[in-house]
Design a protein around this motif. Structure first.
Motif, PDB file in Angstrom:
ATOM      1  N   ASP A   1     -93.822  11.522 -45.362  1.00  0.00           N
ATOM      2  CA  ASP A   1     -95.164  10.445 -44.576  1.00  0.00           C
ATOM      3  C   ASP A   1     -94.826   9.266 -44.605  1.00  0.00           C
ATOM      4  O   ASP A   1     -94.273   8.840 -45.657  1.00  0.00           O
ATOM      5  CB  ASP A   1     -96.634  10.574 -45.099  1.00  0.00           C
TER       6      ASP A   1
ATOM      7  N   TYR B   1     -95.786   5.291 -43.035  1.00  0.00           N
ATOM      8  CA  TYR B   1     -96.676   4.308 -42.990  1.00  0.00           C
ATOM      9  C   TYR B   1     -96.068   3.073 -42.650  1.00  0.00           C
ATOM     10  O   TYR B   1     -95.293   2.225 -43.354  1.00  0.00           O
ATOM     11  CB  TYR B   1     -97.853   4.222 -44.111  1.00  0.00           C
TER      12      TYR B   1
ATOM     13  N   HIS C   1     -99.822   6.192 -39.584  1.00  0.00           N
ATOM     14  CA  HIS C   1     -98.917   7.086 -39.806  1.00  0.00           C
ATOM     15  C   HIS C   1     -98.561   7.104 -38.731  1.00  0.00           C
ATOM     16  O   HIS C   1     -98.841   8.046 -38.110  1.00  0.00           O
ATOM     17  CB  HIS C   1     -99.664   7.487 -40.326  1.00  0.00           C
TER      18      HIS C   1
END
Length: 532
Positions: free
Chosen positions: A23, A25, A41
């Motif tokens: 992920d 961010y 995100h």
């Protein structure tokens, strides 16, 4: 697949990117807008979704009274051993020689929170960043601001250790970098690779001479040698580039070993050096040279289209175009000014299906404004609402506003005139100078209880419309210049000192004022924002 820039459109400056597993961010600055820090995100660096704001409570952020373009500057988001660390500045003053810049740290094990009570760090300057070294020690770097006459106000990048056990800065402070000849050295981030410490900074100021520069050292505390090819990224001297003001960057490595740089940028109006959409976030693909320097793959000029990484495509949810206020809390894309949306002035439950705002202070106030707004992200744009509001005197107003700051806005407002009854007009604040677009208010007492309001933006022009039924629209006055709602237009200086700064971007929103203190309420049935 290619990435289209900017990846975060509208007011989203000073990006700080981090990867946690698969992920990605990005944290961006919010200045005087609440909640603080936008968190975005992505799974593929192509598609991005706004997922929240870590500074969403008064215990974490209270900006009541903060100046225009004060508040949250250049947050730094990092991730280490399962914990997210967010460093941020809450700028309390910035005009003239002095800047009051307390810096704080908050942490969370889940990016969506809860976030810990803030830890105060220092106030010596802004743009703080936390570096996690291989040995487990943590180090803070930030710009030191020098207010003294005939000195470089960008005094240098200072390094000091942060003790997580004691929750405070410890040990000696050392200025590790004074910057290059570009000046205005700020926005530091430290990275470690192959035994080198790399210091990436923003230089040249955050305008059209903005740039990314890099220096490196075998020792964290320096001395740092500058990259001979600096600046690594800049738009300076190339007015035809679609992305201007490129600078203030942050690096990330993908799980496949690819490198990308996110950076601040802007898109000026055609033919003008005015950027009402604000400073945005772009991305560039990077590579390392044989002698160990980071370089954008396509050269130092920011590209509008960039090769995407070798990651599975992961489309994100698109924002809702029309909000009918059917929920019990505001959508994540809304912002308020300086303080949270609280029951004392806002309700989504007192009249279900409506946003009820209670009138408070004027749009010039730095304290209690009843305003809910969204970022304008495109040069061709339309926003529409319908409001029920029954003002009893001229100090009560409600309507649709295009807002840059407390000195620069266009406001299509409903109010009351002693002779005409309920009326419409467009109020203008032009760097603090008040005006009204129509020489006389437009009477609408025969329209009934509901009044439809609309604004259209066509690149350089802003124009307001009103309707009694949502079908037959009347233009309210002539068009207004969109460029007046920009950083460049809002920035002012006298005798070498800046008296007004512009660091944000244009918003469109719903608002109510009651200057009598009676808290007259208005009900908004929907709010639609469309790209044209």
């Amino acid at each position: 697949m290619t990435i289209s820039n900017p990846i975060l459109k509208g007011f989203n400056p000073d990006p700080s990117i981090v990867r946690a597993g698969d992920d990605y961010y990005i944290a961006t600055s919010t200045f005087e807008w609440f909640p603080g820090v936008q968190l975005h995100h992505s799974k593929d660096l192509v598609h991005w979704e706004l997922i929240g704001h870590p500074l969403g409570e008064r215990r974490l952020l209270d900006m009541s009274g903060n100046p225009n373009s004060g508040g949250i500057w250049a947050p730094c988001l990092s991730y280490h051993e399962g914990v997210f660390y967010l460093i941020y500045t809450d700028v309390k003053s910035l005009a003239g020689a002095f800047k009051d810049t307390p810096n704080y740290l908050t942490t969370a094990t889940d990016i969506r929170g809860p976030w810990s009570d803030p830890v105060y760090l220092n106030s010596s300057g802004f743009d703080p960043s936390l570096f996690h070294d291989d040995d487990g020690r943590k180090w803070l770097v930030n710009l030191i601001w020098d207010h003294r006459k005939n000195r470089n106000p960008f005094h240098g990048i200072v390094l000091q250790e942060y003790s997580e056990a004691e929750q405070k800065l410890v040990g000696p402070k050392k200025v590790i970098f004074r910057g290059t000849e570009l000046g205005c050295t700020e926005g530091p981030h430290i990275y470690k690779r192959n035994g080198w410490y790399y210091l990436m900074v923003a230089e040249g100021g955050t305008g059209y001479e903005h740039a990314v520069t890099v220096a490196r050292s075998r020792s964290l505390s320096g001395p740092y040698e500058v990259d001979p090819a600096n600046p690594v990224l800049t738009s300076q001297g190339n007015p035809d580039l679609p992305l201007q003001k490129a600078g203030h960057a942050s690096l990330v490595e993908t799980q496949n070993g690819e490198w990308y740089m996110v950076h601040l940028c802007s898109r000026p109006l055609p033919g003008l050096q005015q950027s009402p959409l604000g400073r945005e976030t772009g991305i560039q693909q990077c590579e390392w040279t044989e002698d160990g320097w980071i370089r954008p793959v396509n050269g130092r000029h920011p590209q509008a289209n960039v090769q995407s990484p070798a990651l599975p495509s992961a489309p994100a949810l698109a924002p809702v175009e029309c909000d009918h206020f059917d929920g019990t809390s505001l959508d994540v894309h809304y912002s308020t000014l300086r303080e949270p949306a609280e029951d004392s002035w806002l309700s989504l439950t007192e009249r279900p299906g409506n946003l009820r705002l209670y009138g408070r202070q004027s749009l010039n106030s730095h304290f209690s404004q009843s305003l809910v707004a969204k970022r304008i992200q495109h040069f061709r744009f339309e926003a529409e609402t319908v409001v029920e509001f029954d003002p009893e005197h001229f100090q009560q107003m409600a309507g649709l506003v295009c807002y840059y700051n407390s000195k620069n806005y266009y406001y299509l407002r409903i109010s009351h005139d002693e002779k005409l009854g309920k009326t419409l007009n467009v109020l203008i604040s032009d760097n603090g100078a008040y005006d009204e677009l129509l020489a006389q208010d437009l009477p609408i007492r025969d329209w009934g209880g509901r009044c439809y309001l609309k604004v259209q933006i066509q690149e350089h022009e802003v124009r307001f419309f009103a309707s009694p039924d949502g079908e037959s629209w009347t233009a309210v006055g002539d068009s207004l210049p969109f460029g007046h709602l920009s950083d460049e237009y809002a920035t002012r200086h006298v005798n070498g000192f800046f008296t007004d700064w512009g660091f944000t971007g244009a918003f469109v929103g719903l608002c109510v004022q009651d200057l009598s203190g009676e808290k007259k309420a208005a009900d908004f049935d929907y709010f639609c924002c469309r790209n044209l």
